[in-house]
Scaffold this active site. Sequence first.
Site, short mmCIF file in Angstrom:
data_model
loop_
_atom_site.label_atom_id
_atom_site.label_comp_id
_atom_site.label_asym_id
_atom_site.label_seq_id
_atom_site.Cartn_x
_atom_site.Cartn_y
_atom_site.Cartn_z
N ASP A 168 -2.61 13.21 -117.32
CA ASP A 168 -2.31 14.33 -118.24
C ASP A 168 -1.99 13.95 -119.69
O ASP A 168 -1.23 13.01 -119.93
CB ASP A 168 -1.06 15.08 -117.77
N ARG B 244 8.76 20.52 -112.37
CA ARG B 244 8.38 19.54 -113.40
C ARG B 244 7.56 20.12 -114.56
O ARG B 244 7.28 21.29 -114.62
CB ARG B 244 7.60 18.41 -112.75
N GLU C 251 1.16 23.28 -111.82
CA GLU C 251 1.53 22.14 -112.65
C GLU C 251 1.29 22.48 -114.12
O GLU C 251 0.52 23.39 -114.46
CB GLU C 251 0.72 20.90 -112.26
#
Length: 465
Positions: free
Chosen positions: A3, A133, A185
């Site tokens: 990422d 997260r 995510e």
Amino acid sequence: MNDPNGLVYNDGWYHLFYQYYPDDIVWGPMHWGHAMSKDLVHWEHKPIALYPDEHGLIFSGSAVVDRQNTTGFGKNGETPLVAIFTYHSMEGEKEGRTDFQTQCIAYSLDNGITWTKYDGNPVIPNPGIKDFRDPKVFWHEASSSWIMALVAGDHAQFYTSKDLKDWKYMSDFGKTQGAHGGVWECPDLFPLPVEGSEEEKWVLLISINPGAPNGGSGTQYFVGDFDGTTFTSQQQEPKWLDYGTDNYAGVTYNNVPSEDRIFIGWMSNWDYARDTPTQKWRSAMTAPRKLSLHQVEDDYVLANYPIASVGKLTSDMLLSSTEVPAATSATLVVDGLHQSEIQLKTASKNMKLLFKNNRDEVLQIQMGLDTVKVDRRLSGQVDFQKDFGARIHKAPIVLPKGELRNLRVLMDWSSMELFVNEGLLSITEQVFPTEPYDTLIIVNEDSQHPIIIESIKKMESVWQN
Ligand code: FRU
């Protein structure tokens, strides 16, 4: 790497931090790698910014410019850059606990080169949620506060803070909306004007793995409203930012000098990211893309299209304007095709573009009336992993007034980025031909409309050995 992290502009530089494991070509203990650029296209590698430590690995997150020194980290009038990231404790995970991901901060007083982790971490402890997260923080002018979006398993949560240290939970979104084929995510939340109107909407990006329309990892988005506390959207069905299988975990820049909303994604997919047949490097980022919001019929569509400096990488004309009349085809041998920009103008709704090499490896794009198909089953090396070349990838085409106007392809040695109608549809795919593609076959199966190849231009390399 995986990422993009901490996308922020500061003092003339665009920063690109990224999930990075320096000791192998597969995922391992995560660091934040770092690169800097003046134009988002030519990058300089910098030393690793954040190392894992006794609290855990450094997972994804964002960075902000703390202009008013709300944190107090700036000492002699310095402006701190603050990174907000997730610590992932491997020990906690191994012990079978659920609270091993926490939100933490670090700051830099030298424009991102060296970092100090805050000694009051975590700034948000884990409330007992296993997947907790990827904090994305931005300054919210209307409430004079920092807002954080993060993901908590199957939904997003929003927090607020005055100083980036003390955070208050505000709301959540998404348990019963959008796609839920996998864990959520890398959220991002930002406003965008609706093109051609006075309206402004808020967009929430959510990456999801697995559960993308063509398998594995992908990025969905929601269009709605944000009142400083709560994000709401009428949207029940997912919308997808990119229909290819290789654009994941993408987020946008904070603090850019223009009004532009600039996005970068990771050009891979967790289905096969560990297996792609490369050495020395393992995956890349997408071209930086400008996001814009459009009303198409009764719906909002988020477009993504390469920013202008990507276009400036073009140099020699490899092929100038050429017409492929209705119901004909053209076979064009183009030296340098494997590193080029192809621009087509057309209203043909029935055509194929085939990228080929002399080993008969072929990547095929097929445009139909309402569907685009990308077939990489015979594109080169595909059998390194079972899903990579398993099936044809499909995308619905939603076109304003049904008009197909143009196509742009950024072709690189190992990737293809396709943009239809200035990015109203985008498809990003990795490919691994064993020889570079050098032949473009255009088959115009439409009986009425010609296809005009406006240009095929060489793209200059941004890679410095
Ligand atoms: C997305 C992701 C994030 C996480 C990071 C770990 O690809 O799984 O959710 O923070 O990668 O490297």
